[in-house]
Design an enzyme around this catalytic site. Structure first.
Site, PDB file in Angstrom:
ATOM      1  N   LYS A  78       2.232  -3.672   6.661  1.00 59.40           N
ATOM      2  CA  LYS A  78       2.646  -3.628   5.254  1.00 59.40           C
ATOM      3  C   LYS A  78       4.156  -3.404   5.157  1.00 59.40           C
ATOM      4  O   LYS A  78       4.839  -4.028   4.353  1.00 59.40           O
ATOM      5  CB  LYS A  78       1.897  -2.522   4.494  1.00 59.40           C
ATOM      6  N   TYR A 124      -1.927  -1.354  10.999  1.00 58.45           N
ATOM      7  CA  TYR A 124      -2.169  -1.874   9.640  1.00 58.45           C
ATOM      8  C   TYR A 124      -1.015  -1.461   8.711  1.00 58.45           C
ATOM      9  O   TYR A 124      -0.416  -2.290   8.020  1.00 58.45           O
ATOM     10  CB  TYR A 124      -3.503  -1.348   9.096  1.00 58.45           C
ATOM     11  N   SER A 159       0.835  -1.211   0.000  1.00 60.14           N
ATOM     12  CA  SER A 159       0.000   0.000   0.000  1.00 60.14           C
ATOM     13  C   SER A 159       0.863   1.251   0.000  1.00 60.14           C
ATOM     14  O   SER A 159       1.970   1.255   0.558  1.00 60.14           O
ATOM     15  CB  SER A 159      -0.870  -0.032   1.255  1.00 60.14           C
TER      16      SER A 159
HETATM   17  C1  UD1 Z   1      -7.376   4.737   3.432  1.00 56.88           C
HETATM   18  C2  UD1 Z   1      -6.487   4.057   4.429  1.00 56.88           C
HETATM   19  C3  UD1 Z   1      -5.301   3.472   3.721  1.00 56.88           C
HETATM   20  C4  UD1 Z   1      -5.710   2.580   2.591  1.00 56.88           C
HETATM   21  C5  UD1 Z   1      -6.580   3.403   1.633  1.00 56.88           C
HETATM   22  C6  UD1 Z   1      -7.027   2.653   0.393  1.00 56.88           C
HETATM   23  C7  UD1 Z   1      -6.819   5.434   6.450  1.00 56.88           C
HETATM   24  C8  UD1 Z   1      -6.182   6.381   7.407  1.00 56.88           C
HETATM   25  N1  UD1 Z   1      -6.061   5.030   5.419  1.00 56.88           N
HETATM   26  O1  UD1 Z   1      -6.670   5.811   2.960  1.00 56.88           O
HETATM   27  O2  UD1 Z   1      -4.485   2.773   4.629  1.00 56.88           O
HETATM   28  O3  UD1 Z   1      -4.576   2.071   1.925  1.00 56.88           O
HETATM   29  O4  UD1 Z   1      -7.707   3.875   2.342  1.00 56.88           O
HETATM   30  O5  UD1 Z   1      -8.151   1.875   0.613  1.00 56.88           O
HETATM   31  O6  UD1 Z   1      -7.945   5.028   6.621  1.00 56.88           O
HETATM   32  N2  UD1 Z   1     -12.991  11.197   3.304  1.00 56.88           N
HETATM   33  C9  UD1 Z   1     -13.999  12.072   3.621  1.00 56.88           C
HETATM   34  N3  UD1 Z   1     -15.162  11.580   4.124  1.00 56.88           N
HETATM   35  C10 UD1 Z   1     -15.358  10.237   4.319  1.00 56.88           C
HETATM   36  C11 UD1 Z   1     -14.318   9.337   3.981  1.00 56.88           C
HETATM   37  C12 UD1 Z   1     -13.140   9.853   3.490  1.00 56.88           C
HETATM   38  O7  UD1 Z   1     -13.851  13.269   3.456  1.00 56.88           O
HETATM   39  O8  UD1 Z   1     -16.432   9.850   4.801  1.00 56.88           O
HETATM   40  C13 UD1 Z   1     -11.736  11.727   2.751  1.00 56.88           C
HETATM   41  C14 UD1 Z   1     -10.529  11.408   3.597  1.00 56.88           C
HETATM   42  O9  UD1 Z   1     -10.309  12.396   4.544  1.00 56.88           O
HETATM   43  C15 UD1 Z   1      -9.427  11.356   2.541  1.00 56.88           C
HETATM   44  C16 UD1 Z   1     -10.143  10.880   1.264  1.00 56.88           C
HETATM   45  O10 UD1 Z   1     -11.540  11.102   1.489  1.00 56.88           O
HETATM   46  O11 UD1 Z   1      -8.956  12.628   2.299  1.00 56.88           O
HETATM   47  C17 UD1 Z   1      -9.927   9.434   0.982  1.00 56.88           C
HETATM   48  O12 UD1 Z   1     -10.223   8.689   2.145  1.00 56.88           O
HETATM   49  P1  UD1 Z   1     -10.204   7.097   2.144  1.00 56.88           P
HETATM   50  O13 UD1 Z   1     -11.056   6.572   1.061  1.00 56.88           O
HETATM   51  O14 UD1 Z   1     -10.500   6.653   3.535  1.00 56.88           O
HETATM   52  O15 UD1 Z   1      -8.704   6.717   1.726  1.00 56.88           O
HETATM   53  P2  UD1 Z   1      -7.306   7.135   2.428  1.00 56.88           P
HETATM   54  O16 UD1 Z   1      -7.494   8.051   3.536  1.00 56.88           O
HETATM   55  O17 UD1 Z   1      -6.404   7.565   1.331  1.00 56.88           O
END
Ligand code: UD1
Length: 364
Positions: free
Chosen positions: A180, A176, A151
């Protein structure tokens, strides 16, 4: 010969060699093959003629995925319901499939928040399973191609964007993420001492979307933690509204930036990685590759894409930052483009449209 012609010539030669190799080989074990990325990878490998054995303990997947795979490919796979933490079962598995030529290891727990609550479960599941698999492979004492599902989380907040594989590995933000990093190190140490194992770790950015058939896709348990399933569930009326986690980041629109890659493009990267090892095209015995699109997308841009492809307005509000989130992460994929002869081809809108089509099917 101009560069384009040279590239297409190279691709044709690669494809011919690859097809011959597959024809005379090639049984691949896919651990976690009923999961989200695993199942899409099964489809891509089967379409290239590989014989597939799926190993999965159904802890975060459903047996119905097997039916979806059969509908898409028209082919059967062997299914083994095995917990990879049990070393005797793993040894026995490899004895029964000693004609295998490669393993793609997806099986692992992947919820960041849960890993913070139950770190030992994460270390036990993710690391013991890997060790059992590698030990079992070493006992076979024959050349094996090994692909590990890693990842971009290993980079944390990178200093330079887009992120190359040369970026330093930071202290992990969660158990997690740490698993990795540790798994990558275990693989490196083993390939240095093994005469048989060659390995590639694929560092995924943010996989999204679903197979165009809508027979397989992402099935998040409970309330989705990831952005795209939360968006599509909100669009489908399962969630009231999306909370955007912070709009005060130092980015163009204040929201975080990620590299969202269509899961089918990601699945194809595994085929390319296998081919590259089998064809001996990489110099080191354990190489790591970024697998993303190379394009950064903000949370608000992802919402706009959803609204465009679904022709609906998404209900959302701006909330506070989520602890542990990094500002920006998107890949420099030139190493994979060159060495694996792979490139993501599908756009954000195409990936979003497939995620939405899948959501509408599963929420019927
Ligand atoms: C998450 C995981 C990461 C994993 C990746 C891919 C965390 C801290 N990291 O990363 O380990 O490899 O998914 O599956 O969880 N967001 C919102 N509202 C929401 C959900 C997300 O604003 O309800 C935003 C988050 O703040 C972020 C972006 O959307 O900026 C993407 O979030 P997310 O899909 O959870 O992915 P990652 O944070 O990149």
């Amino acid at each position: 010969m101009d560069i384009c012609k040279k590239d297409s010539f190279k691709t044709i030669i690669f494809t011919i060699i690859f097809n011959i190799m597959v024809k005379y080989s090639s049984k691949i074990i896919i651990t976690g093959g009923l999961g989200y990325i695993g199942s899409h990878t099964v489809v891509e490998l089967q379409s290239k003629g590989f014989e597939i054995v799926i190993v999965d303990n159904l802890s975060n997947s459903s047996i119905e995925v097997l039916d979806g795979l059969k509908i898409i490919t028209g082919k059967n796979v062997i299914f083994e319901n095995i917990d990879l933490k049990k070393s005797d079962l793993v040894t026995d598995l490899f004895k029964r499939h000693s004609d295998l030529t490669g393993v793609i290891h997806f099986a692992a727990s992947k919820a960041v928040g849960e890993s913070v609550k139950n770190p030992l479960d994460y270390y036990e599941n993710n690391i013991c399973s890997l060790i059992n698999v590698l030990k079992g492979l070493e006992e076979l004492n024959k050349p094996i191609s090994f692909i590990f599902s890693s990842s971009c989380t290993v980079y944390g907040q990178a200093e330079i964007l887009p992120i190359t594989e040369k970026e330093s590995i930071k202290k992990a933000e969660s158990p997690y993420g740490n698993t990795k990093q540790i798994c990558e190190e275990i693989i490196s140490d083993l390939v240095n001492s093994s005469k048989n194992l060659k390995a590639i770790s694929l560092r995924y950015f943010n996989p999204i979307g679903a197979h165009e058939s809508t027979e397989i896709g992402e099935l998040p348990l409970g309330i989705p933690q990831n952005l795209i399933p939360f968006i599509t569930q909100t669009g489908a009326g399962i969630r009231d509204e999306l909370t955007v986690f912070g709009n005060d980041y130092p980015t163009n629109d204040g929201t975080c930036i990620r590299d969202y890659i269509h899961v089918v493009d990601l699945a194809k990267a595994h085929v390319a990685a296998l081919f590259s090892i089998m064809n001996n095209t990489h110099s080191k015995s354990h190489e790591c590759y970024n697998i993303g699109t190379g394009k950064g997308t903000s949370v608000l841009e992802a919402i706009t894409s959803f609204e465009k492809i679904s022709k609906t307005k998404l209900k959302y509000k701006i909330g506070s930052r989520r602890i542990g989130d990094i500002t920006s992460a998107y890949a420099d994929t030139s190493k994979a483009n060159k060495q694996l002869n792979w490139k993501a081809e599908l756009s954000l809108d195409q990936a979003m449209a497939s995620a939405w089509k899948w959501q509408k099917k599963i929420s019927k």
